[in-house]
Motif scaffolding. Structure first.
Motif, PDB file in Angstrom:
ATOM      1  N   SER A  34      -3.547  -1.666   5.733  1.00 15.85           N
ATOM      2  CA  SER A  34      -3.958  -2.952   5.178  1.00 15.85           C
ATOM      3  C   SER A  34      -3.332  -4.133   5.894  1.00 15.85           C
ATOM      4  O   SER A  34      -3.923  -5.213   5.965  1.00 15.85           O
ATOM      5  CB  SER A  34      -3.602  -3.013   3.692  1.00 15.85           C
ATOM      6  OG  SER A  34      -4.294  -2.013   2.976  1.00 15.85           O
ATOM      7  N   ASN A  66      -6.190  -8.946   5.619  1.00 17.77           N
ATOM      8  CA  ASN A  66      -7.543  -9.106   5.079  1.00 17.77           C
ATOM      9  C   ASN A  66      -7.807 -10.580   4.770  1.00 17.77           C
ATOM     10  O   ASN A  66      -6.890 -11.376   4.621  1.00 17.77           O
ATOM     11  CB  ASN A  66      -7.763  -8.243   3.846  1.00 17.77           C
ATOM     12  CG  ASN A  66      -6.723  -8.403   2.749  1.00 17.77           C
ATOM     13  OD1 ASN A  66      -6.678  -7.612   1.822  1.00 17.77           O
ATOM     14  ND2 ASN A  66      -5.863  -9.392   2.817  1.00 17.77           N
ATOM     15  N   THR A  70     -12.050  -8.741   2.759  1.00 20.16           N
ATOM     16  CA  THR A  70     -12.788  -8.181   3.881  1.00 20.16           C
ATOM     17  C   THR A  70     -11.963  -8.267   5.171  1.00 20.16           C
ATOM     18  O   THR A  70     -10.959  -8.985   5.253  1.00 20.16           O
ATOM     19  CB  THR A  70     -14.123  -8.932   4.085  1.00 20.16           C
ATOM     20  OG1 THR A  70     -14.909  -8.264   5.080  1.00 20.16           O
ATOM     21  CG2 THR A  70     -13.901 -10.374   4.492  1.00 20.16           C
ATOM     22  N   TYR A  71     -12.385  -7.506   6.168  1.00 17.23           N
ATOM     23  CA  TYR A  71     -11.951  -7.627   7.557  1.00 17.23           C
ATOM     24  C   TYR A  71     -13.224  -7.676   8.401  1.00 17.23           C
ATOM     25  O   TYR A  71     -14.175  -6.935   8.125  1.00 17.23           O
ATOM     26  CB  TYR A  71     -11.126  -6.425   8.028  1.00 17.23           C
ATOM     27  CG  TYR A  71      -9.868  -6.131   7.253  1.00 17.23           C
ATOM     28  CD1 TYR A  71      -8.625  -6.562   7.708  1.00 17.23           C
ATOM     29  CD2 TYR A  71      -9.907  -5.369   6.090  1.00 17.23           C
ATOM     30  CE1 TYR A  71      -7.460  -6.259   7.024  1.00 17.23           C
ATOM     31  CE2 TYR A  71      -8.756  -5.060   5.392  1.00 17.23           C
ATOM     32  CZ  TYR A  71      -7.530  -5.511   5.865  1.00 17.23           C
ATOM     33  OH  TYR A  71      -6.383  -5.207   5.169  1.00 17.23           O
ATOM     34  N   GLY A 121     -14.216   1.576  -0.163  1.00 15.78           N
ATOM     35  CA  GLY A 121     -14.891   0.366   0.286  1.00 15.78           C
ATOM     36  C   GLY A 121     -16.342   0.598   0.662  1.00 15.78           C
ATOM     37  O   GLY A 121     -16.926   1.650   0.387  1.00 15.78           O
ATOM     38  N   THR A 179     -13.629  -4.144   1.087  1.00 17.78           N
ATOM     39  CA  THR A 179     -12.526  -3.192   1.132  1.00 17.78           C
ATOM     40  C   THR A 179     -12.250  -2.601  -0.247  1.00 17.78           C
ATOM     41  O   THR A 179     -12.811  -3.031  -1.269  1.00 17.78           O
ATOM     42  CB  THR A 179     -11.240  -3.866   1.640  1.00 17.78           C
ATOM     43  OG1 THR A 179     -10.672  -4.662   0.581  1.00 17.78           O
ATOM     44  CG2 THR A 179     -11.525  -4.759   2.840  1.00 17.78           C
ATOM     45  N   TRP A 180     -11.339  -1.643  -0.259  1.00 18.89           N
ATOM     46  CA  TRP A 180     -10.900  -0.983  -1.484  1.00 18.89           C
ATOM     47  C   TRP A 180     -10.336  -1.971  -2.497  1.00 18.89           C
ATOM     48  O   TRP A 180     -10.282  -1.668  -3.693  1.00 18.89           O
ATOM     49  CB  TRP A 180      -9.813   0.046  -1.155  1.00 18.89           C
ATOM     50  CG  TRP A 180      -8.628  -0.574  -0.456  1.00 18.89           C
ATOM     51  CD1 TRP A 180      -8.450  -0.712   0.894  1.00 18.89           C
ATOM     52  CD2 TRP A 180      -7.480  -1.173  -1.068  1.00 18.89           C
ATOM     53  NE1 TRP A 180      -7.260  -1.357   1.168  1.00 18.89           N
ATOM     54  CE2 TRP A 180      -6.640  -1.650  -0.009  1.00 18.89           C
ATOM     55  CE3 TRP A 180      -7.059  -1.352  -2.381  1.00 18.89           C
ATOM     56  CZ2 TRP A 180      -5.425  -2.288  -0.249  1.00 18.89           C
ATOM     57  CZ3 TRP A 180      -5.842  -1.993  -2.617  1.00 18.89           C
ATOM     58  CH2 TRP A 180      -5.043  -2.448  -1.562  1.00 18.89           C
ATOM     59  N   LEU A 194     -13.968   2.970   6.986  1.00 18.75           N
ATOM     60  CA  LEU A 194     -13.408   2.333   8.172  1.00 18.75           C
ATOM     61  C   LEU A 194     -13.001   3.379   9.212  1.00 18.75           C
ATOM     62  O   LEU A 194     -13.262   3.207  10.408  1.00 18.75           O
ATOM     63  CB  LEU A 194     -12.215   1.466   7.778  1.00 18.75           C
ATOM     64  CG  LEU A 194     -11.576   0.636   8.893  1.00 18.75           C
ATOM     65  CD1 LEU A 194     -12.582  -0.255   9.577  1.00 18.75           C
ATOM     66  CD2 LEU A 194     -10.416  -0.195   8.332  1.00 18.75           C
TER      67      LEU A 194
END
Length: 537
Positions: free
Chosen positions: A27, A51, A59-60, A102, A118-119, A168
């Motif tokens: 993360s 993130n 998000t990324y 995610g 994301t998670w 991911l």
């Protein structure tokens, strides 16, 4: 674990292309680990990233994913060059792992349809509740199938164009090999796994397809999900494009064996040798989670517990908390800034060690202080959003020791509440293995975790290496399976990786257990303040 080879032996091994590379996208860091023939870490590299909270979504960007992996590998190459005066031209094997769950949805041309969810996002409550009821098992907010079904319920315009869903780790692995596959542990965070077959649960997939069709979906869920592979399986080889992606200079050659991509939970189990029944581990980072390998099914549905698998496909009870050590790290940074303002040259590690050791002087029950580390929502305690808080009673003792003790307690508190469910289910675990940066200061977080779970907690010499080392070990297991396919993952870890490894075990101290129990009682009562804060601020 094997003895670390001499500099010359390591140089020869790397130059010959016999070293193994592991990459994990966590993360806050993307890490790369290079291991030798005895599974010892030879070199490492990392890249910091964070993130982004965009349009109320964590998000990324995929650009940051690609850049971050390349930067981490470049840092690894620099470390190798500094240590051994050589640059790798090939690897024997490669493994990729990443944060689980995610939502990564692509169309038929491989284009991302919506930003990566994301998670950490907790916007799937309606889908999670509906699927949990329909499946008769907990489908957490962060699971990929919950995100997909929520998108269908919300009639998001991109859903008819979805051709594939992945994680991911699966995305990066496909960049390296062209194969759309997942390790079973990572896949178990997308859709439920049938441990008897090692694949997706066919009965539940049919049930889901009926629900999805009612929302307009035309493609069956199994046609969207990656192929599932157990640890040691053939997940392809590094392609020419993949080699160019990892090393834009063009020096790295293709051909390395690749193990199935895994989630960070699976690599945590590997890194702590916790893949056999009745073993368990705690992984602490941005999130914190406990994994206990089951020897019997749970009797009831519990919304605090995920049912996932080990990288070998064995059933695991997982208590996952969205909020781990980030708030603790933020407080450490405040003290680092204070030290710098005084003209101190103390490093961040010095500050962490000082603060952690001060926590040992704190009162066992926290002295009337409570710390909530909720930077985001926390499903275990039923919160859609979070607000970091410190609370104290008027007669509390506000000292450095109490402040830091309660900050560390706060990292473990929600996990403790979730683990109470497994205790009530009579799930047996003889010892918990811990890993993550919070355990690097000896004798502090480990001692408090033992009190929080009321079980002995062990920390091994590999605890600081983390998931990048764990996925490198899984890549080494892929090589071992080519020679000895009948060797199980548990056997490989016991005989080839952890034999002779030193671990330090701390048993819970009665005074700590009593103090922590009192703290946790107040913590649970104080959750009403946390809920009020999310409404007010």
């Amino acid at each position: 674990m094997a003895v670390v080879p001499s500099e010359g032996a390591a140089r020869d091994l790397i130059a010959a292309g016999h070293a193994v590379l592991g990459i994990e996208l966590g993360s806050t860091n993307i890490k790369a680990s290079l291991i030798g023939s005895g599974n010892e870490q030879l070199a490492s590299g990392s890249h910091n990233w964070e993130n982004q909270y965009v349009d109320r979504t964590w998000t990324y960007s995929l650009d940051s994913v690609k850049t971050g992996v390349q930067e981490a590998v470049a840092a690894l190459f620099q470390d190798i060059s500094t240590r051994y005066q050589v640059r790798p031209e090939k690897f024997a094997a490669i493994g990729v792992s990443a944060m689980m769950h995610g939502y990564l949805a692509f169309d038929a041309d491989g284009e991302l349809l919506v930003p990566f969810r994301t998670w950490r996002n907790t916007s799937t409550g309606q889908a999670s509740a509906a699927l949990s009821e329909a499946f008769g098992m907990n489908i957490p907010l962060r699971w990929s199938v919950a995100h997909y079904y929520q998108a269908l319920l919300d009639q998001e315009p991109h859903t008819p164009r979805i051709a594939q869903l992945t994680t991911l780790a699966g995305y990066v692995h496909e960049l390296l090999t062209g194969r759309r596959v997942l390790g079973v542990g990572d896949a178990s965070g997308m859709f439920p796994i049938d441990s008897s077959t090692g694949g997706y649960d066919l009965q539940l997939s049919q049930r889901f397809d009926q629900l999805a069709a009612a929302q307009g979906a035309e493609t069956g869920i199994l046609d969207l999900l990656p192929e599932v592979l157990a640890a040691g399986g053939d997940a392809g080889r590094l392609s020419a494009a993949g080699a160019k992606f990892l090393d834009p200079t063009g020096t790295l050659q293709p051909g390395a064996e690749c193990c199935p991509p895994e989630g960070d939970a699976g690599t945590g189990m590997v890194a702590t040798n916790s893949t056999a029944p009745r073993t368990g581990n705690v992984s602490a980072g941005t999130s914190i989670f406990a994994m206990v390998v089951l020897d019997a099914p749970l009797a009831s549905l519990h919304y605090e517990v995920d049912l996932v698998t080990t990288p070998a496909g064995d059933p695991v009870a997982m208590v996952h908390c969205n909020n781990g050590a980030s708030e603790l790290g933020a407080w450490a940074q405040v003290f680092s800034q204070f030290a710098a303002a005084l003209g101190s040259t103390a490093t961040d590690d010095d500050v962490f060690a000082t603060l952690f050791n001060a926590a040992l002087d704190g009162q066992a029950d926290g002295g009337g202080l409570l710390a909530y580390n909720y930077l985001s929502g926390e499903p275990v305690t039923g919160l859609d959003q979070g607000r970091p808080l410190i609370l104290r009673t008027p007669d509390s003792t506000l000292s450095l020791g109490n402040l830091m003790r309660t900050q560390i307690y706060g990292v473990f508190a929600t996990l403790s509440l979730g683990m109470q469910v497994l205790t009530a289910e009579n799930v047996k675990v003889e010892k918990m293995y811990a890993h993550g940066g919070i355990f690097r200061t000896a004798g502090v977080a480990q001692r408090f975790l033992a009190a929080a779970l009321d079980v002995p907690v062990a920390v091994g010499s590999s605890a600081g290496h983390g998931g990048a080392w764990g996925i490198a070990v899984l890549a080494a297991y892929r090589l071992a399976c080519l020679k000895t396919p009948e060797q199980t993952l548990a056997q490989f870890l016991a005989t080839e990786v952890f034999a002779g490894t030193e671990t330090h075990t701390v048993a819970p101290e009665p005074a700590d257990v009593a103090g922590y129990t009192s703290y946790l009682r107040s913590y649970a009562d104080g959750l009403s303040v946390q809920r009020a804060a999310t409404q007010a601020i």
